[in-house]
Motif scaffolding. Structure first.
Motif, PDB file in Angstrom:
ATOM      1  N   SER A  82      -0.332 -28.064  33.263  1.00  0.00           N
ATOM      2  CA  SER A  82      -0.105 -29.494  33.532  1.00  0.00           C
ATOM      3  C   SER A  82       0.270 -29.378  35.126  1.00  0.00           C
ATOM      4  O   SER A  82       0.921 -28.785  35.776  1.00  0.00           O
ATOM      5  CB  SER A  82       0.787 -30.600  32.954  1.00  0.00           C
ATOM      6  N   ARG A 142       2.773 -31.090  38.310  1.00  0.00           N
ATOM      7  CA  ARG A 142       3.450 -32.172  38.360  1.00  0.00           C
ATOM      8  C   ARG A 142       3.351 -33.433  39.501  1.00  0.00           C
ATOM      9  O   ARG A 142       3.228 -32.317  40.286  1.00  0.00           O
ATOM     10  CB  ARG A 142       5.221 -31.749  38.593  1.00  0.00           C
ATOM     11  N   GLU A 189       4.806 -36.433  42.135  1.00  0.00           N
ATOM     12  CA  GLU A 189       5.621 -37.059  42.432  1.00  0.00           C
ATOM     13  C   GLU A 189       5.435 -37.901  43.520  1.00  0.00           C
ATOM     14  O   GLU A 189       4.676 -37.585  44.217  1.00  0.00           O
ATOM     15  CB  GLU A 189       6.669 -36.637  42.803  1.00  0.00           C
ATOM     16  N   ASP A 229       3.657 -27.936  35.984  1.00  0.00           N
ATOM     17  CA  ASP A 229       5.631 -28.188  34.894  1.00  0.00           C
ATOM     18  C   ASP A 229       4.795 -28.416  32.939  1.00  0.00           C
ATOM     19  O   ASP A 229       5.401 -29.302  32.267  1.00  0.00           O
ATOM     20  CB  ASP A 229       5.479 -29.395  34.920  1.00  0.00           C
ATOM     21  N   ALA A 261       4.536 -26.943  29.318  1.00  0.00           N
ATOM     22  CA  ALA A 261       5.333 -25.916  28.609  1.00  0.00           C
ATOM     23  C   ALA A 261       4.744 -24.879  27.806  1.00  0.00           C
ATOM     24  O   ALA A 261       3.904 -24.783  27.198  1.00  0.00           O
ATOM     25  CB  ALA A 261       6.463 -26.762  28.039  1.00  0.00           C
ATOM     26  N   GLY A 316       3.603 -31.782  29.305  1.00  0.00           N
ATOM     27  CA  GLY A 316       3.055 -31.946  30.049  1.00  0.00           C
ATOM     28  C   GLY A 316       5.259 -31.682  31.080  1.00  0.00           C
ATOM     29  O   GLY A 316       5.817 -32.461  29.864  1.00  0.00           O
ATOM     30  N   ASP A 317       5.785 -31.779  31.851  1.00  0.00           N
ATOM     31  CA  ASP A 317       7.406 -32.263  32.195  1.00  0.00           C
ATOM     32  C   ASP A 317       7.910 -31.522  31.856  1.00  0.00           C
ATOM     33  O   ASP A 317       8.799 -32.008  31.277  1.00  0.00           O
ATOM     34  CB  ASP A 317       7.603 -33.826  32.100  1.00  0.00           C
ATOM     35  N   MET A 318       7.661 -30.396  31.176  1.00  0.00           N
ATOM     36  CA  MET A 318       8.303 -28.630  31.105  1.00  0.00           C
ATOM     37  C   MET A 318       9.080 -29.278  28.896  1.00  0.00           C
ATOM     38  O   MET A 318       9.988 -29.289  29.408  1.00  0.00           O
ATOM     39  CB  MET A 318       8.990 -28.741  31.775  1.00  0.00           C
ATOM     40  N   ALA A 332       3.040 -23.149  33.381  1.00  0.00           N
ATOM     41  CA  ALA A 332       4.193 -22.747  34.681  1.00  0.00           C
ATOM     42  C   ALA A 332       4.815 -21.765  34.676  1.00  0.00           C
ATOM     43  O   ALA A 332       5.615 -20.770  35.031  1.00  0.00           O
ATOM     44  CB  ALA A 332       6.090 -24.121  34.098  1.00  0.00           C
TER      45      ALA A 332
END
Length: 262
Positions: free
Chosen positions: A23, A25, A27, A36, A38, A76-78, A128
């Motif tokens: 994934s 990230r 922003e 990001d 995991a 995603g998003d850790m 990541a």
């Protein structure tokens, strides 16, 4: 239907590890802000644990296939994947774990003793964890590892201090019933005892356990009768008590010849 089982073949499998996540990230004003993804969760182990409340392997005779929970995939998003819970299987005190070829893997004696029968697989790495100065945004992740699987032979050897051995109808069951609170089946015909019986004897301040196994007959070492099948239950005993019938009516039998045969 069987009520006492002291040997089973158990098929166990650890949980698979969850896959890693690939994934990127995102922003505001930074469409590609870095990886990001995991890692996946670890698969659960299959563990054999001695439980004092368990006295037979009957549960695994009816359900011989046991598998632990697999880990979930990373996100995603850790957000790490959830690890699978370990599957703890209670076994009686004195259980021996072997391979199908007879190799002893573990001898489980004592409450709480554990053995990992099948380890769970590791979770796969997300992108990541795979990033590096030379590869800052990997577009891939690793798959989780499969859990271990095994076909195990579980054999129960009763843990007792004293074992009663003798011919059928020699009075072993009557003796253990008189000494302890055990209530085995007692009748006036051979092979009344079909499964081992355990009794706890309290003598003053001393407490010990007594095991009663099915009677032995001539030729038991070649597989005759029931005694040979259950002799594993007396292997751990510190004392073997030979119970002799001094009033047998069978021709050709007397206490001394019975003792020689035993």
């Amino acid at each position: 239907m069987a009520s006492f089982v002291d040997r089973v073949v158990l098929h166990v499998a650890g949980g698979d590890g969850g896959n890693g996540c690939a994934s990127i990230r995102r922003e505001k004003f930074k469409p590609l802000a870095g990886p990001d993804g995991a890692n996946g969760g670890r698969g659960g182990d299959v563990i054999l644990e001695v439980d004092p409340q368990t006295t037979t392997l009957l549960a695994y005779h009816h359900a011989p296939h046991r598998r632990a929970v697999s880990g979930t995939q990373g996100q995603g998003d850790m957000r790490m994947g959830k690890s699978g819970e370990d599957l703890v299987l209670p076994v009686p005190d004195g259980t021996v774990v072997k391979t199908a070829d007879g190799e002893v893997l573990a001898d489980l004696v004592g409450a709480g003793t554990r053995f990992v029968a099948a380890a769970g697989g590791r979770g796969g790495l997300g992108n990541a964890a795979l990033s590096s100065p030379r590869r800052k945004a990997p577009g891939f992740a690793l798959l989780g590892e499969p859990g271990e699987s095994a076909d195990l032979v579980l054999e129960l050897k009763s843990v007792a201090d004293v074992a009663l051995v003798g011919f059928p109808s020699a009075g072993k069951s009557s003796l253990i019933a008189a000494m302890s609170a055990a209530r085995p089946k007692i009748a006036d015909y051979p092979f009344t005892t079909l499964v081992p019986n355990l009794g706890v004897v309290q003598a003053g301040e001393e407490r010990y356990t007594v095991a009663d196994v099915p009677g032995l007959i001539p030729g038991a070492s070649q597989g005759k009768g029931l005694g040979l099948e259950f002799l594993r239950h007396v292997e751990r005993c510190a004392v073997l008590v030979h119970v002799l019938d001094c009033a047998t009516l069978e021709p050709g039998r007397d206490p001394l010849s019975d003792l020689d045969i035993l």
